[in-house]
Motif scaffolding. Structure first.
Motif, PDB file in Angstrom:
ATOM      1  N   MET A  34       0.826  -1.175   0.000  1.00  0.00           N
ATOM      2  CA  MET A  34       0.000   0.000   0.000  1.00  0.00           C
ATOM      3  C   MET A  34       0.875   1.244   0.000  1.00  0.00           C
ATOM      4  O   MET A  34       1.857   1.314   0.709  1.00  0.00           O
ATOM      5  CB  MET A  34      -0.888   0.021   1.233  1.00  0.00           C
ATOM      6  N   SER A  35       0.442   2.208  -0.757  1.00  0.00           N
ATOM      7  CA  SER A  35       1.176   3.460  -0.851  1.00  0.00           C
ATOM      8  C   SER A  35       0.367   4.584  -0.205  1.00  0.00           C
ATOM      9  O   SER A  35      -0.804   4.773  -0.519  1.00  0.00           O
ATOM     10  CB  SER A  35       1.425   3.783  -2.326  1.00  0.00           C
ATOM     11  N   TYR A  36       0.992   5.307   0.723  1.00  0.00           N
ATOM     12  CA  TYR A  36       0.341   6.430   1.382  1.00  0.00           C
ATOM     13  C   TYR A  36       0.954   7.723   0.888  1.00  0.00           C
ATOM     14  O   TYR A  36       2.127   7.785   0.551  1.00  0.00           O
ATOM     15  CB  TYR A  36       0.504   6.348   2.902  1.00  0.00           C
ATOM     16  N   ARG A  37       0.143   8.776   0.861  1.00  0.00           N
ATOM     17  CA  ARG A  37       0.638  10.092   0.446  1.00  0.00           C
ATOM     18  C   ARG A  37      -0.160  11.163   1.173  1.00  0.00           C
ATOM     19  O   ARG A  37      -1.161  10.885   1.811  1.00  0.00           O
ATOM     20  CB  ARG A  37       0.525  10.247  -1.059  1.00  0.00           C
ATOM     21  N   TYR A  38       0.303  12.405   1.038  1.00  0.00           N
ATOM     22  CA  TYR A  38      -0.426  13.513   1.644  1.00  0.00           C
ATOM     23  C   TYR A  38      -1.768  13.679   0.963  1.00  0.00           C
ATOM     24  O   TYR A  38      -1.917  13.416  -0.226  1.00  0.00           O
ATOM     25  CB  TYR A  38       0.367  14.818   1.540  1.00  0.00           C
ATOM     26  N   ARG A  39      -2.726  14.128   1.722  1.00  0.00           N
ATOM     27  CA  ARG A  39      -4.064  14.345   1.182  1.00  0.00           C
ATOM     28  C   ARG A  39      -4.126  15.705   0.504  1.00  0.00           C
ATOM     29  O   ARG A  39      -3.634  16.695   1.024  1.00  0.00           O
ATOM     30  CB  ARG A  39      -5.071  14.294   2.329  1.00  0.00           C
ATOM     31  N   GLY A  40      -4.738  15.784  -0.647  1.00  0.00           N
ATOM     32  CA  GLY A  40      -4.872  17.036  -1.384  1.00  0.00           C
ATOM     33  C   GLY A  40      -6.209  17.711  -1.125  1.00  0.00           C
ATOM     34  O   GLY A  40      -7.026  17.241  -0.345  1.00  0.00           O
ATOM     35  N   LEU A  41      -6.415  18.842  -1.804  1.00  0.00           N
ATOM     36  CA  LEU A  41      -7.653  19.603  -1.696  1.00  0.00           C
ATOM     37  C   LEU A  41      -8.307  19.705  -3.072  1.00  0.00           C
ATOM     38  O   LEU A  41      -7.627  19.910  -4.072  1.00  0.00           O
ATOM     39  CB  LEU A  41      -7.370  21.015  -1.171  1.00  0.00           C
ATOM     40  N   VAL A  42      -9.605  19.582  -3.104  1.00  0.00           N
ATOM     41  CA  VAL A  42     -10.363  19.707  -4.341  1.00  0.00           C
ATOM     42  C   VAL A  42     -10.493  21.186  -4.698  1.00  0.00           C
ATOM     43  O   VAL A  42     -10.753  22.023  -3.829  1.00  0.00           O
ATOM     44  CB  VAL A  42     -11.772  19.084  -4.178  1.00  0.00           C
ATOM     45  N   ASN A  43     -10.315  21.521  -5.974  1.00  0.00           N
ATOM     46  CA  ASN A  43     -10.548  22.881  -6.447  1.00  0.00           C
ATOM     47  C   ASN A  43     -12.057  23.078  -6.536  1.00  0.00           C
ATOM     48  O   ASN A  43     -12.740  22.388  -7.275  1.00  0.00           O
ATOM     49  CB  ASN A  43      -9.894  23.088  -7.812  1.00  0.00           C
ATOM     50  N   LEU A  44     -12.572  24.039  -5.773  1.00  0.00           N
ATOM     51  CA  LEU A  44     -14.010  24.288  -5.731  1.00  0.00           C
ATOM     52  C   LEU A  44     -14.425  25.385  -6.705  1.00  0.00           C
ATOM     53  O   LEU A  44     -15.364  26.124  -6.456  1.00  0.00           O
ATOM     54  CB  LEU A  44     -14.444  24.635  -4.309  1.00  0.00           C
ATOM     55  N   GLY A  45     -13.726  25.522  -7.783  1.00  0.00           N
ATOM     56  CA  GLY A  45     -14.099  26.485  -8.811  1.00  0.00           C
ATOM     57  C   GLY A  45     -13.162  27.668  -8.873  1.00  0.00           C
ATOM     58  O   GLY A  45     -12.684  28.020  -9.937  1.00  0.00           O
ATOM     59  N   ASN A  46     -12.906  28.292  -7.751  1.00  0.00           N
ATOM     60  CA  ASN A  46     -11.991  29.429  -7.737  1.00  0.00           C
ATOM     61  C   ASN A  46     -11.067  29.369  -6.529  1.00  0.00           C
ATOM     62  O   ASN A  46     -10.699  30.382  -5.967  1.00  0.00           O
ATOM     63  CB  ASN A  46     -12.770  30.757  -7.765  1.00  0.00           C
ATOM     64  N   THR A  47     -10.687  28.156  -6.141  1.00  0.00           N
ATOM     65  CA  THR A  47      -9.875  28.006  -4.935  1.00  0.00           C
ATOM     66  C   THR A  47      -8.491  27.424  -5.194  1.00  0.00           C
ATOM     67  O   THR A  47      -7.803  27.058  -4.248  1.00  0.00           O
ATOM     68  CB  THR A  47     -10.595  27.118  -3.905  1.00  0.00           C
ATOM     69  N   CYS A  48      -8.055  27.350  -6.441  1.00  0.00           N
ATOM     70  CA  CYS A  48      -6.776  26.679  -6.718  1.00  0.00           C
ATOM     71  C   CYS A  48      -5.600  27.402  -6.052  1.00  0.00           C
ATOM     72  O   CYS A  48      -4.745  26.769  -5.456  1.00  0.00           O
ATOM     73  CB  CYS A  48      -6.552  26.508  -8.214  1.00  0.00           C
ATOM     74  N   TYR A  49      -5.559  28.735  -6.134  1.00  0.00           N
ATOM     75  CA  TYR A  49      -4.466  29.465  -5.493  1.00  0.00           C
ATOM     76  C   TYR A  49      -4.581  29.386  -3.981  1.00  0.00           C
ATOM     77  O   TYR A  49      -3.581  29.229  -3.275  1.00  0.00           O
ATOM     78  CB  TYR A  49      -4.435  30.929  -5.939  1.00  0.00           C
ATOM     79  N   LEU A  50      -5.793  29.485  -3.460  1.00  0.00           N
ATOM     80  CA  LEU A  50      -6.012  29.354  -2.019  1.00  0.00           C
ATOM     81  C   LEU A  50      -5.576  27.971  -1.546  1.00  0.00           C
ATOM     82  O   LEU A  50      -4.899  27.842  -0.525  1.00  0.00           O
ATOM     83  CB  LEU A  50      -7.480  29.589  -1.674  1.00  0.00           C
ATOM     84  N   ASN A  51      -5.948  26.928  -2.290  1.00  0.00           N
ATOM     85  CA  ASN A  51      -5.560  25.566  -1.916  1.00  0.00           C
ATOM     86  C   ASN A  51      -4.045  25.429  -1.865  1.00  0.00           C
ATOM     87  O   ASN A  51      -3.491  24.853  -0.921  1.00  0.00           O
ATOM     88  CB  ASN A  51      -6.144  24.554  -2.899  1.00  0.00           C
ATOM     89  N   ALA A  52      -3.363  25.942  -2.892  1.00  0.00           N
ATOM     90  CA  ALA A  52      -1.896  25.847  -2.926  1.00  0.00           C
ATOM     91  C   ALA A  52      -1.283  26.593  -1.743  1.00  0.00           C
ATOM     92  O   ALA A  52      -0.344  26.108  -1.102  1.00  0.00           O
ATOM     93  CB  ALA A  52      -1.366  26.404  -4.240  1.00  0.00           C
ATOM     94  N   PHE A  53      -1.825  27.766  -1.429  1.00  0.00           N
ATOM     95  CA  PHE A  53      -1.313  28.563  -0.319  1.00  0.00           C
ATOM     96  C   PHE A  53      -1.535  27.849   1.016  1.00  0.00           C
ATOM     97  O   PHE A  53      -0.626  27.782   1.859  1.00  0.00           O
ATOM     98  CB  PHE A  53      -2.004  29.936  -0.323  1.00  0.00           C
ATOM     99  N   MET A  54      -2.725  27.280   1.213  1.00  0.00           N
ATOM    100  CA  MET A  54      -3.023  26.594   2.465  1.00  0.00           C
ATOM    101  C   MET A  54      -2.171  25.334   2.615  1.00  0.00           C
ATOM    102  O   MET A  54      -1.728  25.014   3.718  1.00  0.00           O
ATOM    103  CB  MET A  54      -4.514  26.249   2.558  1.00  0.00           C
ATOM    104  N   GLN A  55      -1.918  24.634   1.517  1.00  0.00           N
ATOM    105  CA  GLN A  55      -1.063  23.452   1.586  1.00  0.00           C
ATOM    106  C   GLN A  55       0.377  23.846   1.914  1.00  0.00           C
ATOM    107  O   GLN A  55       1.052  23.145   2.678  1.00  0.00           O
ATOM    108  CB  GLN A  55      -1.145  22.671   0.282  1.00  0.00           C
ATOM    109  N   ALA A  56       0.841  24.978   1.377  1.00  0.00           N
ATOM    110  CA  ALA A  56       2.188  25.451   1.700  1.00  0.00           C
ATOM    111  C   ALA A  56       2.279  25.845   3.175  1.00  0.00           C
ATOM    112  O   ALA A  56       3.266  25.533   3.848  1.00  0.00           O
ATOM    113  CB  ALA A  56       2.567  26.634   0.809  1.00  0.00           C
ATOM    114  N   LEU A  57       1.246  26.529   3.688  1.00  0.00           N
ATOM    115  CA  LEU A  57       1.245  26.882   5.112  1.00  0.00           C
ATOM    116  C   LEU A  57       1.198  25.624   5.980  1.00  0.00           C
ATOM    117  O   LEU A  57       1.875  25.548   7.006  1.00  0.00           O
ATOM    118  CB  LEU A  57       0.052  27.785   5.441  1.00  0.00           C
ATOM    119  N   TYR A  58       0.420  24.649   5.574  1.00  0.00           N
ATOM    120  CA  TYR A  58       0.342  23.397   6.338  1.00  0.00           C
ATOM    121  C   TYR A  58       1.712  22.723   6.416  1.00  0.00           C
ATOM    122  O   TYR A  58       2.086  22.185   7.455  1.00  0.00           O
ATOM    123  CB  TYR A  58      -0.679  22.442   5.715  1.00  0.00           C
TER     124      TYR A  58
END
Length: 94
Positions: A1-25
């Protein structure tokens, strides 16, 4: 089994927000500070934002199997102000 970090779904206009929140995390010191936040002394309007941020980080902390879907950050998006909680349409800069 391979495990990896969980990502975030783009909710239409959240791609930059998602990338920023993942970087902060991924910034250990910032993540530790977020987990240390308490609701004491928060203005009522900030309590839900604090909880939403902690919940988002908790979801990102869960390792996933390759077959599992990424997390949909809808609750976090609802707690934000403009421009992220208005339209689900893509908002590209021109």
């Amino acid at each position: 089994m391979s495990y990896r970090y969980r990502g975030l779904v783009n909710l239409g206009n959240t791609c930059y927000l998602n990338a920023f929140m993942q970087a902060l995390y991924m910034t250990r010191k910032f993540r530790a500070l977020v987990y240390q936040l308490t609701q004491d002394g928060c203005m009522p309007s900030n309590r839900l934002k604090t909880y939403a941020l902690q919940n988002l980080f908790e979801e990102l902390s869960k390792k996933q199997l390759d077959l599992q879907a990424p997390f949909r950050p809808e609750y976090f998006r609802m707690e934000l102000t403009e421009p992220f909680n208005t339209s689900p349409m893509q908002q590209d800069a021109a």
